[in-house]
Design a protein around this motif. Sequence first.
Motif, PDB file in Angstrom:
ATOM      1  N   LEU A 262       0.681  -1.047  -0.100  1.00 27.03           N
ATOM      2  CA  LEU A 262      -0.009  -0.061  -0.002  1.00 27.03           C
ATOM      3  C   LEU A 262       0.861   1.172   0.194  1.00 27.03           C
ATOM      4  CD1 LEU A 262      -2.787  -0.951   2.493  1.00 27.03           C
ATOM      5  CD2 LEU A 262      -2.906  -1.090   0.174  1.00 27.03           C
ATOM      6  N   VAL A 263       1.920   1.306   0.728  1.00 27.02           N
ATOM      7  CA  VAL A 263       2.752   2.523   0.813  1.00 27.02           C
ATOM      8  C   VAL A 263       3.678   2.700  -0.690  1.00 27.02           C
ATOM      9  CG1 VAL A 263       5.177   3.411   1.612  1.00 27.02           C
ATOM     10  CG2 VAL A 263       3.571   2.153   3.195  1.00 27.02           C
ATOM     11  N   PHE A 264       3.936   1.498  -1.452  1.00 24.69           N
ATOM     12  CA  PHE A 264       4.605   1.799  -2.628  1.00 24.69           C
ATOM     13  C   PHE A 264       3.545   2.114  -3.637  1.00 24.69           C
ATOM     14  CE2 PHE A 264       5.814  -0.461  -6.805  1.00 24.69           C
ATOM     15  CZ  PHE A 264       6.871   0.033  -6.882  1.00 24.69           C
ATOM     16  N   THR A 265       2.407   1.643  -3.779  1.00 32.06           N
ATOM     17  CA  THR A 265       1.532   1.906  -4.780  1.00 32.06           C
ATOM     18  C   THR A 265       1.175   3.190  -4.686  1.00 32.06           C
ATOM     19  OG1 THR A 265      -0.164   0.910  -3.560  1.00 32.06           O
ATOM     20  CG2 THR A 265       0.815  -0.682  -5.075  1.00 32.06           C
ATOM     21  N   SER A 266       0.494   3.624  -3.299  1.00 29.82           N
ATOM     22  CA  SER A 266       0.157   5.057  -3.107  1.00 29.82           C
ATOM     23  C   SER A 266       0.948   6.058  -3.566  1.00 29.82           C
ATOM     24  CB  SER A 266      -0.288   5.279  -1.730  1.00 29.82           C
ATOM     25  OG  SER A 266       0.747   4.897  -0.864  1.00 29.82           O
ATOM     26  N   ASN A 267       2.331   5.721  -3.191  1.00 29.96           N
ATOM     27  CA  ASN A 267       3.383   6.555  -3.700  1.00 29.96           C
ATOM     28  C   ASN A 267       3.588   6.812  -5.160  1.00 29.96           C
ATOM     29  OD1 ASN A 267       5.836   7.780  -2.104  1.00 29.96           O
ATOM     30  ND2 ASN A 267       4.904   6.629  -0.932  1.00 29.96           N
ATOM     31  N   VAL A 268       3.455   5.583  -5.990  1.00 27.46           N
ATOM     32  CA  VAL A 268       3.407   5.676  -7.352  1.00 27.46           C
ATOM     33  C   VAL A 268       2.457   6.281  -7.870  1.00 27.46           C
ATOM     34  CG1 VAL A 268       3.280   3.912  -9.285  1.00 27.46           C
ATOM     35  CG2 VAL A 268       4.774   3.257  -7.603  1.00 27.46           C
ATOM     36  N   PHE A 269       1.183   6.196  -7.749  1.00 27.28           N
ATOM     37  CA  PHE A 269       0.058   6.980  -8.016  1.00 27.28           C
ATOM     38  C   PHE A 269       0.282   8.273  -8.109  1.00 27.28           C
ATOM     39  CE2 PHE A 269      -2.124   2.700  -8.579  1.00 27.28           C
ATOM     40  CZ  PHE A 269      -2.804   2.951 -10.018  1.00 27.28           C
ATOM     41  N   ALA A 270       0.718   8.558  -6.835  1.00 26.08           N
ATOM     42  CA  ALA A 270       1.103  10.101  -6.566  1.00 26.08           C
ATOM     43  C   ALA A 270       2.232  10.821  -7.470  1.00 26.08           C
ATOM     44  CB  ALA A 270       1.465  10.490  -4.944  1.00 26.08           C
ATOM     45  N   ILE A 271       3.314   9.898  -7.424  1.00 25.15           N
ATOM     46  CA  ILE A 271       4.055  10.543  -8.484  1.00 25.15           C
ATOM     47  C   ILE A 271       3.873  10.539 -10.011  1.00 25.15           C
ATOM     48  CG2 ILE A 271       6.615   9.770  -9.416  1.00 25.15           C
ATOM     49  CD1 ILE A 271       7.018   8.578  -6.547  1.00 25.15           C
ATOM     50  N   LEU A 272       2.857   9.529 -10.240  1.00 26.99           N
ATOM     51  CA  LEU A 272       2.482   9.602 -11.716  1.00 26.99           C
ATOM     52  C   LEU A 272       1.547  10.594 -12.019  1.00 26.99           C
ATOM     53  CD1 LEU A 272       1.523   5.641 -12.381  1.00 26.99           C
ATOM     54  CD2 LEU A 272       3.398   7.021 -13.237  1.00 26.99           C
ATOM     55  N   GLY A 273       0.967  11.359 -11.043  1.00 21.73           N
ATOM     56  CA  GLY A 273       0.222  12.421 -11.201  1.00 21.73           C
ATOM     57  C   GLY A 273       0.927  13.854 -10.865  1.00 21.73           C
ATOM     58  N   LEU A 274       2.149  13.521 -10.605  1.00 21.11           N
ATOM     59  CA  LEU A 274       2.768  14.736 -10.278  1.00 21.11           C
ATOM     60  C   LEU A 274       3.201  15.585 -11.613  1.00 21.11           C
ATOM     61  CD1 LEU A 274       4.485  16.803  -8.579  1.00 21.11           C
ATOM     62  CD2 LEU A 274       6.467  15.128  -8.815  1.00 21.11           C
ATOM     63  N   ARG A 275       3.582  14.964 -12.464  1.00 22.50           N
ATOM     64  CA  ARG A 275       3.889  15.511 -13.844  1.00 22.50           C
ATOM     65  C   ARG A 275       2.904  16.524 -14.434  1.00 22.50           C
ATOM     66  NH1 ARG A 275       5.026  11.559 -16.406  1.00 22.50           N
ATOM     67  NH2 ARG A 275       3.159  11.267 -17.389  1.00 22.50           N
ATOM     68  N   SER A 276       1.553  15.979 -14.505  1.00 18.32           N
ATOM     69  CA  SER A 276       0.351  16.482 -15.230  1.00 18.32           C
ATOM     70  C   SER A 276       0.095  17.807 -14.403  1.00 18.32           C
ATOM     71  CB  SER A 276      -0.528  15.503 -15.439  1.00 18.32           C
ATOM     72  OG  SER A 276      -1.024  14.780 -14.186  1.00 18.32           O
ATOM     73  N   MET A 277      -0.122  17.461 -13.008  1.00 14.31           N
ATOM     74  CA  MET A 277      -0.237  18.517 -12.044  1.00 14.31           C
ATOM     75  C   MET A 277       0.631  19.647 -12.138  1.00 14.31           C
ATOM     76  SD  MET A 277      -1.657  18.160  -8.244  1.00 14.31           S
ATOM     77  CE  MET A 277       0.064  17.372  -7.506  1.00 14.31           C
ATOM     78  N   TYR A 278       1.995  19.207 -12.609  1.00 17.50           N
ATOM     79  CA  TYR A 278       2.712  20.400 -12.584  1.00 17.50           C
ATOM     80  C   TYR A 278       2.402  21.558 -13.607  1.00 17.50           C
ATOM     81  CZ  TYR A 278       6.909  22.971 -14.322  1.00 17.50           C
ATOM     82  OH  TYR A 278       7.876  23.962 -14.780  1.00 17.50           O
ATOM     83  N   PHE A 279       2.070  20.715 -15.025  1.00 14.94           N
ATOM     84  CA  PHE A 279       1.817  21.915 -16.054  1.00 14.94           C
ATOM     85  C   PHE A 279       0.510  22.335 -15.901  1.00 14.94           C
ATOM     86  CE2 PHE A 279       4.821  18.726 -17.883  1.00 14.94           C
ATOM     87  CZ  PHE A 279       5.772  19.499 -18.571  1.00 14.94           C
ATOM     88  N   ALA A 280      -0.324  22.020 -14.760  1.00  9.77           N
ATOM     89  CA  ALA A 280      -1.772  22.509 -14.601  1.00  9.77           C
ATOM     90  C   ALA A 280      -1.747  23.513 -13.731  1.00  9.77           C
ATOM     91  CB  ALA A 280      -2.738  21.441 -14.127  1.00  9.77           C
ATOM     92  N   LEU A 281      -0.637  23.599 -12.592  1.00 12.17           N
ATOM     93  CA  LEU A 281      -0.696  24.336 -11.394  1.00 12.17           C
ATOM     94  C   LEU A 281       0.720  25.263 -11.437  1.00 12.17           C
ATOM     95  CD1 LEU A 281      -1.954  22.015  -8.659  1.00 12.17           C
ATOM     96  CD2 LEU A 281      -3.237  23.689 -10.056  1.00 12.17           C
ATOM     97  N   ALA A 282       1.653  25.137 -12.211  1.00 12.22           N
ATOM     98  CA  ALA A 282       2.704  25.705 -11.996  1.00 12.22           C
ATOM     99  C   ALA A 282       2.841  27.080 -12.105  1.00 12.22           C
ATOM    100  CB  ALA A 282       4.176  25.086 -12.851  1.00 12.22           C
ATOM    101  N   ALA A 283       2.188  27.529 -13.366  1.00 14.75           N
ATOM    102  CA  ALA A 283       1.912  28.936 -13.674  1.00 14.75           C
ATOM    103  C   ALA A 283       1.140  29.702 -12.707  1.00 14.75           C
ATOM    104  CB  ALA A 283       1.371  29.108 -14.933  1.00 14.75           C
ATOM    105  N   MET A 284       0.267  28.944 -11.825  1.00 13.76           N
ATOM    106  CA  MET A 284      -0.664  29.700 -11.031  1.00 13.76           C
ATOM    107  C   MET A 284      -0.550  29.283  -9.419  1.00 13.76           C
ATOM    108  SD  MET A 284      -4.061  27.923 -12.240  1.00 13.76           S
ATOM    109  CE  MET A 284      -4.501  26.129 -12.511  1.00 13.76           C
ATOM    110  N   MET A 285       0.944  28.801  -9.019  1.00 15.00           N
ATOM    111  CA  MET A 285       0.793  28.463  -7.712  1.00 15.00           C
ATOM    112  C   MET A 285       0.655  29.687  -6.653  1.00 15.00           C
ATOM    113  SD  MET A 285       1.522  25.252  -7.299  1.00 15.00           S
ATOM    114  CE  MET A 285       2.170  25.201  -5.930  1.00 15.00           C
ATOM    115  N   ASP A 286       0.899  30.793  -7.187  1.00 12.22           N
ATOM    116  CA  ASP A 286       0.579  32.035  -6.424  1.00 12.22           C
ATOM    117  C   ASP A 286      -0.830  31.919  -5.811  1.00 12.22           C
ATOM    118  OD1 ASP A 286      -0.193  32.581  -8.934  1.00 12.22           O
ATOM    119  OD2 ASP A 286      -0.105  34.742  -8.371  1.00 12.22           O
ATOM    120  N   LYS A 287      -1.786  31.607  -6.532  1.00  9.24           N
ATOM    121  CA  LYS A 287      -3.171  31.497  -6.060  1.00  9.24           C
ATOM    122  C   LYS A 287      -3.566  30.349  -4.823  1.00  9.24           C
ATOM    123  CE  LYS A 287      -4.639  32.940 -10.606  1.00  9.24           C
ATOM    124  NZ  LYS A 287      -5.701  32.469 -11.741  1.00  9.24           N
ATOM    125  N   PHE A 288      -2.323  29.501  -4.750  1.00  8.17           N
ATOM    126  CA  PHE A 288      -2.783  28.687  -3.645  1.00  8.17           C
ATOM    127  C   PHE A 288      -1.740  28.630  -2.533  1.00  8.17           C
ATOM    128  CE2 PHE A 288      -4.428  27.167  -7.509  1.00  8.17           C
ATOM    129  CZ  PHE A 288      -5.711  26.577  -7.140  1.00  8.17           C
TER     130      PHE A 288
END
Length: 358
Positions: A262-288
Amino acid sequence: MFTLYTGFVGFVLVMLALDLFVVNRKPHAISTKAALFWTGVCVVLALGFSGVVYYLYDQNHYGLGDAVRARHAAMMHSTSTPTPASEMDPISQQISPGKHAMLEFLSGWLIEYSLSLDNIFVIALIFAHFRIPREYQHRVLFWGILGALIMRGLMIGVGAVLIKEFQWILYFFGAVLIYTAFKMLRGGEDHIEPEEGFVYRAARKLFPLHPKIEGQKFFIKLDSKLFMTPMFLVLLIVESTDVIFAIDSIPAIFAITQDPFLVFTSNVFAILGLRSMYFALAAMMDKFRLLKYSLAFVLAFIGVKMILTYWHIHFGTGVSLGVIAAALAAGVVASLVIPVKKTAQPDGGEIGEPRPEA
């Protein structure tokens, strides 16, 4: 269990291959709309996998259900020694291992995903510092994530062994998380100086640096001499930052569950979503910006949760999931309701875009 791990790793490798060789075969700047879409896909995949977790543990495949009941019985008896099924109390025998494991997976995934927000901001600063064009950032993040999966797998394995052999290390992890939360509240740095770091200096000693970006290439050969490009240097720095963040995030998830799968799989899914979330949020991180207070609260809560086990005080997984979700939601709402003054980049450009030449 070997079949379970290899099957999951095979699935991840197929997903990464489709990403690199099909979806993003040609370098291009990923739009915010596309990034939000793929972020949603990653979230749906994680939620769908929680159903797989429920099935595997509820049906006791590979003895996973018995392992959950044994851990629950050990916690109820305040001992780290696994309790044989024949000696479990009636309550431990009647718990739903599928539901319990699913809640642990979702809690761990939510923690890892939320803590990656701080990592996103640092990556954005690194790209801006080295003037990495947006169309090449995906390649750096792809190989960075592949390396992160390998390193986190090793760190999780070591952490699981340490906890099994030295139960007291949980209290040390709890203290580390509380200290990290304190540092996060005191933070606020909006610049980096990678040239002063160990990774930058070591890389420069191993390979000569080519001053210009040569497309997506990590290395270039000139006059029979091999040069690393800024792309490879940035990749190494991004990898090193993930190791630093993993030192905080992996102990956090061990507070939720000590099940290595469970530790490994939850980490993997979080890391897999990191790249797309970067491109979605990097330009507006000041809003959060106010999310850092939520993340600090989550780290402190988990740290206290780990330390309280010394006095046999336990929080249910459902309670922990509710507290974490509520804290993150409060941070998002507060960020949207309380406006924060925007600060322009020194060159007036968007984070992650190449700076204009002088």
